[in-house]
Design a protein around this motif. Structure first.
Motif, short mmCIF file in Angstrom:
data_model
loop_
_atom_site.label_atom_id
_atom_site.label_comp_id
_atom_site.label_asym_id
_atom_site.label_seq_id
_atom_site.Cartn_x
_atom_site.Cartn_y
_atom_site.Cartn_z
N SER A 51 -5.08 -8.05 -3.36
CA SER A 51 -5.55 -6.67 -3.20
C SER A 51 -4.89 -5.78 -4.24
N PRO A 52 -5.47 -4.61 -4.53
CA PRO A 52 -4.89 -3.70 -5.52
C PRO A 52 -3.45 -3.30 -5.15
N LYS A 67 -12.66 -7.75 -0.70
CA LYS A 67 -12.01 -8.92 -1.30
C LYS A 67 -11.55 -9.89 -0.23
N LYS A 68 -11.05 -9.34 0.87
CA LYS A 68 -10.55 -10.17 1.96
C LYS A 68 -11.67 -10.99 2.58
N ASN A 96 -9.42 6.59 -5.60
CA ASN A 96 -8.56 7.10 -4.53
C ASN A 96 -8.26 5.99 -3.52
N ILE A 97 -7.39 6.29 -2.58
CA ILE A 97 -6.89 5.26 -1.66
C ILE A 97 -8.00 4.71 -0.76
N GLU A 98 -8.95 5.57 -0.32
CA GLU A 98 -10.03 5.09 0.56
C GLU A 98 -10.88 4.03 -0.15
N GLU A 99 -11.18 4.26 -1.42
CA GLU A 99 -11.97 3.30 -2.18
C GLU A 99 -11.19 2.00 -2.37
#
Length: 186
Positions: free
Chosen positions: A61-62, A13-14, A2-5
């Protein structure tokens, strides 16, 4: 996922992403901004061990959360109050760009009844009060300056009229003298 994950993954990653520096940027001539290495024997281009890292897709990022802020909203730049009408409050959040105080005030006053949060302003009402105070101070300064200008103009006009009166007096006296001389000569 989901978006939160995905947002959490983006943040992790940042944090782990290295600073990509230009090859030989330690020299004083070159800036620190990234440039692709192009030399034949460049160890950085060949990705040799012990050399700096190069940007690659793995650091990105994804796709689903790319260009989203930490809360999962896409930030939209706002330049005038009309731009607020096109914002979808469920997926987008406005961000005020570089605008003047008057236009910023108009945007904030329009955003307040729409109950929109603005990403780069914490408290909208407090910001509106601060802007109003600064605008009032600016107007007072302008009034003082204009009053000073008017006062100086009036003083100049008075001086000019006095100077012209003084210039006329000697001319009148000279003319009277000439007339007296003419009478005496006769």
């Amino acid at each position: 996922m989901n978006i939160e994950e995905l947002l959490d993954l983006k943040e992790r990653k940042k944090k782990n992403k290295p600073k990509f520096l230009r090859q030989q940027s330690h020299l004083s001539k070159l800036k620190k901004t990234w440039r692709k290495p192009k030399g034949i024997d460049s160890k950085l281009r060949l990705s040799k061990k012990g050399h700096r890292k190069k940007p690659s897709p793995g650091y990105g990022s994804p796709k689903l959360v790319k260009y989203l802020n930490q809360n999962g909203f896409k930030e939209i730049l706002i330049c005038n109050p009309k731009d607020l009408e096109n914002i979808n409050s469920k997926t987008q959040i406005p961000k005020i760009s570089k605008v003047g105080l008057k236009k910023k005030l108009q945007i904030l006053e329009k955003a307040l009844p729409l109950k929109l949060r603005i990403s780069n302003i914490k408290d909208i009402q407090k910001t509106i009060d601060i802007i109003n105070n600064t605008l009032k101070k600016k107007q007072e300064k302008k009034k003082k300056i204009s009053e000073k200008k008017e006062k100086s103009k009036k003083e100049l006009e008075i001086k000019v009229t006095e100077d012209t009166k003084e210039e006329k007096k000697p001319k009148i006296k000279e003319e009277e003298k000439k007339e007296k001389d003419k009478l005496l000569i006769k």
